[in-house]
Design a protein around this motif. Structure first.
Motif, mmCIF file in Angstrom:
data_model
loop_
_atom_site.group_PDB
_atom_site.id
_atom_site.type_symbol
_atom_site.label_atom_id
_atom_site.label_comp_id
_atom_site.label_asym_id
_atom_site.label_seq_id
_atom_site.Cartn_x
_atom_site.Cartn_y
_atom_site.Cartn_z
ATOM 1 N N LEU A 29 7.426 -1.396 -3.962
ATOM 2 C CA LEU A 29 6.857 -0.359 -3.106
ATOM 3 C C LEU A 29 6.296 0.801 -3.919
ATOM 4 C CD1 LEU A 29 9.767 -0.496 -0.563
ATOM 5 C CD2 LEU A 29 7.485 -1.477 -0.252
ATOM 6 N N CYS A 30 5.411 1.514 -3.277
ATOM 7 C CA CYS A 30 4.724 2.642 -3.898
ATOM 8 C C CYS A 30 5.733 3.664 -4.418
ATOM 9 C CB CYS A 30 3.806 3.277 -2.868
ATOM 10 S SG CYS A 30 2.908 4.692 -3.492
ATOM 11 N N ASN A 31 5.472 4.217 -5.600
ATOM 12 C CA ASN A 31 6.392 5.248 -6.081
ATOM 13 C C ASN A 31 5.733 6.620 -6.239
ATOM 14 O OD1 ASN A 31 4.930 4.733 -8.342
ATOM 15 N ND2 ASN A 31 6.611 3.881 -9.563
ATOM 16 N N CYS A 32 4.772 6.896 -5.352
ATOM 17 C CA CYS A 32 4.247 8.265 -5.312
ATOM 18 C C CYS A 32 5.356 9.168 -4.776
ATOM 19 C CB CYS A 32 2.982 8.356 -4.460
ATOM 20 S SG CYS A 32 3.294 8.421 -2.686
ATOM 21 N N GLU A 33 5.171 10.439 -4.892
ATOM 22 C CA GLU A 33 6.242 11.383 -4.547
ATOM 23 C C GLU A 33 6.669 11.250 -3.073
ATOM 24 O OE1 GLU A 33 6.870 16.100 -5.048
ATOM 25 O OE2 GLU A 33 5.398 15.177 -6.370
ATOM 26 N N ALA A 34 5.685 11.199 -2.190
ATOM 27 C CA ALA A 34 5.996 11.135 -0.754
ATOM 28 C C ALA A 34 6.743 9.849 -0.406
ATOM 29 C CB ALA A 34 4.709 11.240 0.054
ATOM 30 N N CYS A 35 6.303 8.718 -0.947
ATOM 31 C CA CYS A 35 6.963 7.437 -0.674
ATOM 32 C C CYS A 35 8.382 7.437 -1.243
ATOM 33 C CB CYS A 35 6.159 6.277 -1.263
ATOM 34 S SG CYS A 35 4.595 5.980 -0.387
ATOM 35 N N ARG A 36 8.510 7.954 -2.450
ATOM 36 C CA ARG A 36 9.832 7.996 -3.100
ATOM 37 C C ARG A 36 10.829 8.802 -2.271
ATOM 38 N NH1 ARG A 36 7.995 9.105 -8.474
ATOM 39 N NH2 ARG A 36 8.908 11.160 -8.227
ATOM 40 N N LEU A 71 0.858 -1.193 0.000
ATOM 41 C CA LEU A 71 0.000 0.000 0.000
ATOM 42 C C LEU A 71 0.891 1.239 0.000
ATOM 43 C CD1 LEU A 71 -2.607 -1.257 2.627
ATOM 44 C CD2 LEU A 71 -3.019 -0.942 0.174
ATOM 45 N N CYS A 72 0.262 2.380 -0.070
ATOM 46 C CA CYS A 72 1.009 3.638 -0.011
ATOM 47 C C CYS A 72 1.177 4.002 1.464
ATOM 48 C CB CYS A 72 0.236 4.732 -0.755
ATOM 49 S SG CYS A 72 0.994 6.349 -0.606
ATOM 50 N N TYR A 73 2.354 3.614 2.017
ATOM 51 C CA TYR A 73 2.533 3.706 3.474
ATOM 52 C C TYR A 73 2.796 5.135 3.971
ATOM 53 C CZ TYR A 73 2.713 -1.337 2.956
ATOM 54 O OH TYR A 73 2.420 -2.634 2.638
ATOM 55 N N SER A 74 2.761 6.106 3.052
ATOM 56 C CA SER A 74 2.903 7.487 3.518
ATOM 57 C C SER A 74 1.542 8.178 3.557
ATOM 58 C CB SER A 74 3.862 8.252 2.603
ATOM 59 O OG SER A 74 3.295 8.355 1.305
ATOM 60 N N ASN A 75 0.493 7.457 3.231
ATOM 61 C CA ASN A 75 -0.829 8.073 3.113
ATOM 62 C C ASN A 75 -1.531 8.206 4.478
ATOM 63 O OD1 ASN A 75 -3.815 8.152 2.679
ATOM 64 N ND2 ASN A 75 -3.108 8.283 0.542
HETATM 65 ZN ZN LIG Z 1 2.887 6.286 -1.836
#
Ligand SMILES: [Zn+2]
Length: 637
Positions: A351-358, A305-309
């Motif tokens: 792992l998620c590669n959205c900006e926050a996760c990256r 999942l997007c663990y920074s959400n």
């Molecule tokens: Zn993410």
């Protein structure tokens, strides 16, 4: 700080007839001289029962089992039945009081005065008291939820057995009973098992008839100083299922019921705790369906999942609070037990590669070690763990968010942890004797966590090499016997106040036994236990069998036997080293002589049976491995 083994001597007869609390008794009686009239208590005299086992009118599950276990073992020792009576019945003569009852209260002994897992073996005139803190079978207690490392529930670990059928006396069967749950308090069983080992000489080297050592006697006498203690390690996760060839061969055929009983006899279980992967396809499908926090990497979708959400933090916080409040159900496949609610990502790095996760992943990129246990994901993962822990800590002080320190998040992150984060480093203990690099990498991260965590720490220890790859890839490994290294490592963990350990994999019969003993009491004399095992188990064949076993260990634990290219910077080429360097022709000839010697020396049916079991488990396996290796050489492989 967790107190280690606590053995208090409660001597004298201060408690006789007076209903003072146990704690007070301990203080008053400490140091007093034992009285001669209580030094000896005849349980059985000249083949006849000389006492009764007395339990409460409504005994706890632990007291019920403890009474049966005493009765069975007395029966085996002297061939006579010591009756079990309820406190409501008239009891004449000496008695063994098992679990709390009106009679123990009259002597000042109450379960509630003992800590969880603490127990007491007390000798009073004409009375032996075996008591501990026990789980009570109430509607409320049955409602408590818990899911352990394999996802099994508390209730599933309260297995049902037909006791008498399980111990080989089907003619005495009274139907099935529920055993005290593996992770339910069962201090009275701990007291009874300690008593049977300490005072009656019983040894449980396995779950089967042929692996029990029960001395024979016409008179069974017990006595001595009182014992008040608790197992050193509070969570003892060694529910060995015997799925690998060494243990299976050494134990012989057994039933599930025998195994369940064996776990309890070796005091597996204890405090409730669990940590293992909680986010994975099954739980995401049923529980984490909000599109807002789905993993942004296509390959990780549905597994991570997007663990920074923040929405995910909120949902997991709510689940943890519901769990600690006893409301809401844990999803199938989740892990949470006692004061510990686990969160662990799925077992991959998609792992998620959205900006926050990256950004968080980038932050930890420099924390690579070159070993399996590394830290490039630590800042990312522990940011999420901290966010949940912070919220849960506001409403539920004293409760913990449990997680693993594993693979790319094995190292501590570059920031402080919330005080209610309980970490479980995963350690490659099966390499410690022979691979300095892997051991030092492990111990560095282990010490880092010890220094940084304020919550109780648990461990996940690997004992799956080399057997697991050998079974998967169908080759024969050299037995990785390392009983002294295992004992030494476990002694260190318990000295460091590690609260609990989960054993991943399994070792041979004796190493499993020693592991359980060291977990119970890290000050135990390991060489004494090993020597005792060979003497009691193989008797006439004990000496060559001990030489054989310690010979395997000397070979397997010598780093010089793992030269390059088998020694790799981050591990061992187990397949390559097995018969080229460890089980060489010369060593096999020496080991073979010891087995032949043991077969000649074995006298009784049971000695012969046990030597044959070990031969089948270890030696035939090794011979096959050596033969396959030599055949390969001839073919020029
Ligand atoms: Zn993410």
């Amino acid at each position: 700080m967790m107190s280690l083994v606590e053995t208090k001597r409660l001597r004298g007869a201060v408690a006789r007839g007076c209903a003072v609390s146990l704690v007070l008794v301990a203080r008053l009686a400490f140091g007093a001289e034992p009285r001669s009239d209580q030094a000896a208590f005849d349980i059985i005299r000249n083949g006849d029962p000389n006492c009764s086992i007395v339990i409460a009118e409504h005994p706890t599950p632990a007291a019920r089992l403890a009474a049966l276990e005493l009765q069975y073992h007395f029966l085996r020792i002297a061939g006579t039945e010591v009756p079990i009576r309820s406190e409501g019945q008239e009891v004449h003569g000496p008695r063994i009081l098992v679990g709390e009852s009106r009679l123990t209260r009259q002597l000042g002994f109450r379960s509630a005065d003992l800590e969880p897992q603490e127990y007491l073996i007390a000798f009073r005139p004409n009375t032996i008291v075996l008591i501990g803190r026990d789980w009570e079978d109430t509607e409320l207690n049955r409602k408590v939820q818990g899911r352990f490392i394999g996802g099994e529930s508390l209730q599933e670990l309260r297995q049902k057995v037909d006791y008498w059928k399980t111990v080989g006396c089907p003619e005495r069967s009274t139907g099935t009973m529920e055993l005290p749950g593996v992770y339910d308090d069962q201090g009275t069983c701990l007291a009874a098992y300690d008593f049977l080992e300490r005072c009656c000489g019983v040894r449980w080297y396995g779950p089967t008839e042929s692996t029990l050592v029960i001395p024979a006697a016409r008179t069974l006498r017990a006595g001595g100083d009182d014992i008040r203690r608790a197992p050193a390690l509070k969570h003892r996760g060694a529910l060995v299922s015997c799925s690998w060839p060494f243990l299976r061969g050494q134990w012989g055929e057994f039933s599930r019921e025998q195994l369940y009983l064996h776990w309890r006899r070796l005091r597996a279980g204890g405090e409730r705790w669990a940590a293992n992967h909680t986010f994975f396809p099954q739980t995401i499908k049923t529980t984490f369906t909000d599109p807002a926090y789905q993993c942004q990497k296509p390959r990780g979708r549905g597994s991570q999942l997007c663990y920074s959400n923040p929405k995910l933090v909120n949902q997991v916080t709510r689940m943890a609070r519901d769990y600690f409040d006893g409301t809401g159900d844990l999803p199938e496949g989740w892990k949470a037990a006692g004061d510990y609610f686990a969160i662990v990502p799925d077992d991959n790095i998609n792992l998620c590669n959205c900006e926050a996760c990256r950004a968080l992943l980038k932050q930890g990129a420099s924390r690579k070690t070159g070993f399996f246990s590394s830290g490039e994901m630590s800042d990312y993962w522990f940011s999420f763990v901290n966010a949940v822990a912070r919220e849960v800590g506001r409403t539920h002080p004293g409760k913990f968010i449990a997680t693993l320190a594993y693979w790319s998040y094995a190292l501590p992150p570059g920031f402080a942890l919330e005080p209610n984060v309980s970490v479980s480093p995963c350690l490659h203990t099966c390499l410690y004797a022979i691979h300095d690099g892997a051991r030092e990498n492990d111990l560095k991260l282990y010490r880092g966590w010890l220094k940084q965590t304020k919550a109780p720490m648990f461990l996940w220890v690997y004992y799956h090499h080399p057997m697991e790859p050998a079974l998967i890839e169908r080759w024969k490994c050299f037995p990785n016997v390392m009983v002294h290294q295992t004992a030494k490592t476990m002694q260190m963990f318990t000295r460091d106040n590690v609260r609990g350990i989960f054993e991943c994999g399994e070792q041979d019969q004796l190493e499993q036994y020693i592991l359980a003993k060291v977990w119970d009491d890290p000050t135990v004399n390991v060489d004494g236990l090993i020597e005792e095992f060979f003497r009691l188990y193989f008797v006439a064949a004990g000496e060559p069998m001990q030489k054989f076993y310690l010979g395997l260990e000397a070979i397997a634990c010598n780093p010089a036997n793992y030269p390059p290219p088998y020694h790799r910077s981050n591990g061992i080429d187990w397949k390559g080293v097995a018969w080229a360097e460890l089980g060489t022709a010369e060593r096999m000839a020496e080991l073979g002589k010891l087995i032949a010697q043991a077969e000649t020396l074995a006298q009784t049916k049971s000695e012969k049976q046990r030597v044959a079991a070990w031969r089948g488990a270890f030696w035939d396996w090794m011979r096959q491995g050596r033969d396959e290796y030599e055949a390969g050489l001839r073919k020029g492989r």
